[in-house]
Design a protein around this motif. Structure first.
Motif, PDB file in Angstrom:
ATOM      1  N   ILE A   1       0.830  -1.142   0.087  1.00 33.26           N
ATOM      2  CA  ILE A   1       0.097  -0.012   0.167  1.00 33.26           C
ATOM      3  C   ILE A   1       0.966   1.165   0.027  1.00 33.26           C
ATOM      4  O   ILE A   1       1.771   1.504   0.647  1.00 33.26           O
ATOM      5  CB  ILE A   1      -0.794   0.131   1.162  1.00 33.26           C
ATOM      6  CG1 ILE A   1      -1.979  -1.358   1.253  1.00 33.26           C
ATOM      7  CG2 ILE A   1      -1.811   1.274   1.291  1.00 33.26           C
ATOM      8  CD1 ILE A   1      -2.845  -1.038   2.318  1.00 33.26           C
TER       9      ILE A   1
ATOM     10  N   CYS B   1      -7.473   5.516  10.257  1.00 34.92           N
ATOM     11  CA  CYS B   1      -6.687   4.390  10.047  1.00 34.92           C
ATOM     12  C   CYS B   1      -6.913   3.902  11.497  1.00 34.92           C
ATOM     13  O   CYS B   1      -6.663   4.375  12.370  1.00 34.92           O
ATOM     14  CB  CYS B   1      -5.383   4.418   9.900  1.00 34.92           C
ATOM     15  SG  CYS B   1      -4.497   2.923  10.023  1.00 34.92           S
ATOM     16  N   PRO B   2      -7.702   2.617  11.671  1.00 34.76           N
ATOM     17  CA  PRO B   2      -7.668   1.896  13.072  1.00 34.76           C
ATOM     18  C   PRO B   2      -6.610   1.595  13.975  1.00 34.76           C
ATOM     19  O   PRO B   2      -6.564   1.558  14.924  1.00 34.76           O
ATOM     20  CB  PRO B   2      -8.783   0.775  12.704  1.00 34.76           C
ATOM     21  CG  PRO B   2      -8.397   0.431  11.345  1.00 34.76           C
ATOM     22  CD  PRO B   2      -8.265   1.594  10.695  1.00 34.76           C
ATOM     23  N   GLN B   3      -5.414   1.610  12.964  1.00 32.65           N
ATOM     24  CA  GLN B   3      -4.181   1.222  13.456  1.00 32.65           C
ATOM     25  C   GLN B   3      -2.946   2.236  13.708  1.00 32.65           C
ATOM     26  O   GLN B   3      -2.157   2.247  14.317  1.00 32.65           O
ATOM     27  CB  GLN B   3      -3.478  -0.008  12.645  1.00 32.65           C
ATOM     28  CG  GLN B   3      -4.164  -1.261  12.609  1.00 32.65           C
ATOM     29  CD  GLN B   3      -3.978  -1.882  13.757  1.00 32.65           C
ATOM     30  OE1 GLN B   3      -5.008  -2.007  14.638  1.00 32.65           O
ATOM     31  NE2 GLN B   3      -2.927  -2.354  14.129  1.00 32.65           N
TER      32      GLN B   3
ATOM     33  N   ASN C   1      -1.680   3.823  11.558  1.00 38.83           N
ATOM     34  CA  ASN C   1      -0.553   3.511  10.677  1.00 38.83           C
ATOM     35  C   ASN C   1      -0.021   4.425   9.696  1.00 38.83           C
ATOM     36  O   ASN C   1       0.853   3.887   8.951  1.00 38.83           O
ATOM     37  CB  ASN C   1      -0.975   2.070  10.006  1.00 38.83           C
ATOM     38  CG  ASN C   1       0.104   1.241   9.256  1.00 38.83           C
ATOM     39  OD1 ASN C   1       1.246   1.320  10.041  1.00 38.83           O
ATOM     40  ND2 ASN C   1       0.008   1.056   7.976  1.00 38.83           N
ATOM     41  N   ILE C   2      -0.941   5.612   9.633  1.00 35.65           N
ATOM     42  CA  ILE C   2      -0.463   6.517   8.540  1.00 35.65           C
ATOM     43  C   ILE C   2       0.352   7.778   8.948  1.00 35.65           C
ATOM     44  O   ILE C   2      -0.124   8.427   9.761  1.00 35.65           O
ATOM     45  CB  ILE C   2      -1.538   6.641   7.688  1.00 35.65           C
ATOM     46  CG1 ILE C   2      -2.154   5.245   7.363  1.00 35.65           C
ATOM     47  CG2 ILE C   2      -1.130   7.491   6.346  1.00 35.65           C
ATOM     48  CD1 ILE C   2      -3.589   5.613   6.568  1.00 35.65           C
TER      49      ILE C   2
ATOM     50  N   PHE D   1       2.734   4.766   4.766  1.00 35.24           N
ATOM     51  CA  PHE D   1       2.181   3.556   5.498  1.00 35.24           C
ATOM     52  C   PHE D   1       3.058   2.926   6.321  1.00 35.24           C
ATOM     53  O   PHE D   1       4.396   2.503   5.683  1.00 35.24           O
ATOM     54  CB  PHE D   1       1.433   2.681   4.473  1.00 35.24           C
ATOM     55  CG  PHE D   1       0.369   3.532   3.940  1.00 35.24           C
ATOM     56  CD1 PHE D   1      -0.973   3.370   4.412  1.00 35.24           C
ATOM     57  CD2 PHE D   1       0.578   4.456   2.639  1.00 35.24           C
ATOM     58  CE1 PHE D   1      -1.890   4.571   3.759  1.00 35.24           C
ATOM     59  CE2 PHE D   1      -0.602   5.063   1.943  1.00 35.24           C
ATOM     60  CZ  PHE D   1      -1.753   5.113   2.574  1.00 35.24           C
TER      61      PHE D   1
ATOM     62  N   CYS E   1      -0.255  -1.953   9.614  1.00 30.96           N
ATOM     63  CA  CYS E   1      -1.467  -2.453   9.090  1.00 30.96           C
ATOM     64  C   CYS E   1      -2.085  -3.629   9.081  1.00 30.96           C
ATOM     65  O   CYS E   1      -1.300  -4.772   9.038  1.00 30.96           O
ATOM     66  CB  CYS E   1      -1.011  -2.214   7.385  1.00 30.96           C
ATOM     67  SG  CYS E   1      -2.302  -2.086   6.393  1.00 30.96           S
ATOM     68  N   ILE E   2      -3.459  -3.625   9.216  1.00 34.01           N
ATOM     69  CA  ILE E   2      -4.130  -4.943   9.277  1.00 34.01           C
ATOM     70  C   ILE E   2      -4.848  -5.183   7.732  1.00 34.01           C
ATOM     71  O   ILE E   2      -5.862  -5.960   7.771  1.00 34.01           O
ATOM     72  CB  ILE E   2      -5.153  -4.790  10.417  1.00 34.01           C
ATOM     73  CG1 ILE E   2      -5.821  -3.696  10.410  1.00 34.01           C
ATOM     74  CG2 ILE E   2      -4.327  -5.074  11.608  1.00 34.01           C
ATOM     75  CD1 ILE E   2      -7.096  -3.791  11.496  1.00 34.01           C
ATOM     76  N   LEU E   3      -4.621  -4.445   6.892  1.00 34.04           N
ATOM     77  CA  LEU E   3      -5.294  -4.522   5.478  1.00 34.04           C
ATOM     78  C   LEU E   3      -6.654  -4.387   5.467  1.00 34.04           C
ATOM     79  O   LEU E   3      -7.438  -5.113   4.712  1.00 34.04           O
ATOM     80  CB  LEU E   3      -4.671  -5.886   4.978  1.00 34.04           C
ATOM     81  CG  LEU E   3      -3.526  -5.790   3.934  1.00 34.04           C
ATOM     82  CD1 LEU E   3      -3.303  -7.358   3.414  1.00 34.04           C
ATOM     83  CD2 LEU E   3      -3.621  -4.801   3.025  1.00 34.04           C
ATOM     84  N   CYS E   4      -7.474  -3.514   6.215  1.00 36.79           N
ATOM     85  CA  CYS E   4      -8.582  -3.488   6.446  1.00 36.79           C
ATOM     86  C   CYS E   4      -9.256  -2.418   5.322  1.00 36.79           C
ATOM     87  O   CYS E   4     -10.167  -2.558   4.811  1.00 36.79           O
ATOM     88  CB  CYS E   4      -9.179  -2.634   7.698  1.00 36.79           C
ATOM     89  SG  CYS E   4      -8.826  -0.888   7.842  1.00 36.79           S
ATOM     90  N   LEU E   5      -8.213  -1.773   4.482  1.00 40.79           N
ATOM     91  CA  LEU E   5      -8.422  -1.013   3.195  1.00 40.79           C
ATOM     92  C   LEU E   5      -9.538   0.190   3.434  1.00 40.79           C
ATOM     93  O   LEU E   5      -9.950   0.768   2.579  1.00 40.79           O
ATOM     94  CB  LEU E   5      -9.137  -2.085   2.277  1.00 40.79           C
ATOM     95  CG  LEU E   5      -8.096  -3.437   1.991  1.00 40.79           C
ATOM     96  CD1 LEU E   5      -8.789  -3.801   0.757  1.00 40.79           C
ATOM     97  CD2 LEU E   5      -6.684  -2.778   1.799  1.00 40.79           C
ATOM     98  N   ARG E   6      -9.579   0.600   4.665  1.00 38.64           N
ATOM     99  CA  ARG E   6     -10.352   1.615   4.821  1.00 38.64           C
ATOM    100  C   ARG E   6      -9.688   2.872   4.346  1.00 38.64           C
ATOM    101  O   ARG E   6     -10.366   3.788   3.776  1.00 38.64           O
ATOM    102  CB  ARG E   6     -10.407   1.940   6.645  1.00 38.64           C
ATOM    103  CG  ARG E   6     -11.552   3.206   6.697  1.00 38.64           C
ATOM    104  CD  ARG E   6     -11.223   3.561   8.167  1.00 38.64           C
ATOM    105  NE  ARG E   6     -12.319   2.675   8.838  1.00 38.64           N
ATOM    106  CZ  ARG E   6     -12.687   2.893  10.123  1.00 38.64           C
ATOM    107  NH1 ARG E   6     -12.136   3.733  10.964  1.00 38.64           N
ATOM    108  NH2 ARG E   6     -13.354   2.261  10.677  1.00 38.64           N
ATOM    109  N   CYS E   7      -8.430   3.001   4.384  1.00 39.84           N
ATOM    110  CA  CYS E   7      -7.650   4.203   3.753  1.00 39.84           C
ATOM    111  C   CYS E   7      -7.923   4.265   2.298  1.00 39.84           C
ATOM    112  O   CYS E   7      -8.296   5.280   1.860  1.00 39.84           O
ATOM    113  CB  CYS E   7      -6.464   4.284   3.992  1.00 39.84           C
ATOM    114  SG  CYS E   7      -5.611   2.646   3.489  1.00 39.84           S
TER     115      CYS E   7
HETATM  116  S1  SF4 Z   1      -5.457  -0.666   5.281  1.00 41.95           S
HETATM  117 FE1  SF4 Z   1      -6.581  -0.308   7.104  1.00 41.95          FE
HETATM  118  S2  SF4 Z   1      -4.793  -0.701   8.824  1.00 41.95           S
HETATM  119 FE2  SF4 Z   1      -3.989  -0.641   6.930  1.00 41.95          FE
HETATM  120  S3  SF4 Z   1      -3.105   1.740   6.686  1.00 41.95           S
HETATM  121 FE3  SF4 Z   1      -4.920   1.432   5.438  1.00 41.95          FE
HETATM  122  S4  SF4 Z   1      -6.471   2.132   7.118  1.00 41.95           S
HETATM  123 FE4  SF4 Z   1      -4.605   1.685   8.207  1.00 41.95          FE
END
Ligand code: SF4
Ligand code: SF4
Length: 143
Positions: free
Chosen positions: A72, A88-90, A92-93, A102, A106-112
């Motif tokens: 990512i 980002c729930p983590q 991470n950004i 990034f 990251c937990i790969l939630c893909l919210r970003c």
């Molecule tokens: S995929 Fe989710 S956890 Fe990873 S950087 Fe994006 S928002 Fe954060």
């Protein structure tokens, strides 16, 4: 999470398939909540093979997340609006050198990817269709 991993597994659901999936999930949740309120104990029936397969799949995927999440990135077109960073729930950004960067939590939630207003977050350098169109409405963007 219809479509959340289409870029990864190659299958992309169309609008009506997503609609049907969400309707069936809605019905399932309603039944579970009704049972809970009435004090009924409900056990999901699932085949042992399916359960074992799910466990294996989960472990394989979990083990690969750190490596996959390194794919990512954001492009130089990032306007530093901060939406991805704040949501980002983590945590991470961060911003570095004028764009979102990034890190390793990251937990790969893909919210970003789905929340970026100008869709400049890439997976393996590829543009990903934003499939969760209502995400901006359901998140608290003022936090
Ligand atoms: S995929 Fe989710 S956890 Fe990873 S950087 Fe994006 S928002 Fe954060
Ligand atoms: S949401 Fe998009 S434009 Fe906004 S900071 Fe993140 S990558 Fe940049």
């Amino acid at each position: 999470m219809p479509n959340n991993f289409y870029f990864f597994i190659g299958k992309k659901y169309n609008e009506s398939e997503i609609e049907n999936l969400l309707i069936s999930v809605d019905k399932k949740i309603t039944n579970i909540v009704e049972s809970f309120i009435k004090g009924r104990i409900v056990k999901e029936s699932n085949s042992l093979i399916r359960l074992q397969f799910s466990k294996v799949l989960h472990n394989v995927f979990k083990g690969r997340v750190p490596k996959l999440s390194r794919n990512i990135s954001s492009t130089k077109d990032c306007v530093k609006c901060g939406l991805c960073l704040r949501n980002c729930p983590q945590g991470n950004i961060t911003f570095e050198n004028g764009h979102a960067v990034f890190h390793s939590k990251c937990i790969l939630c893909l919210r970003c990817i789905h929340i970026c207003p100008i869709n400049v977050i890439r997976y393996k350098g590829k543009k990903i269709d934003q499939t969760q169109k209502n995400i901006i409405q359901v998140l608290d963007l003022n936090k």
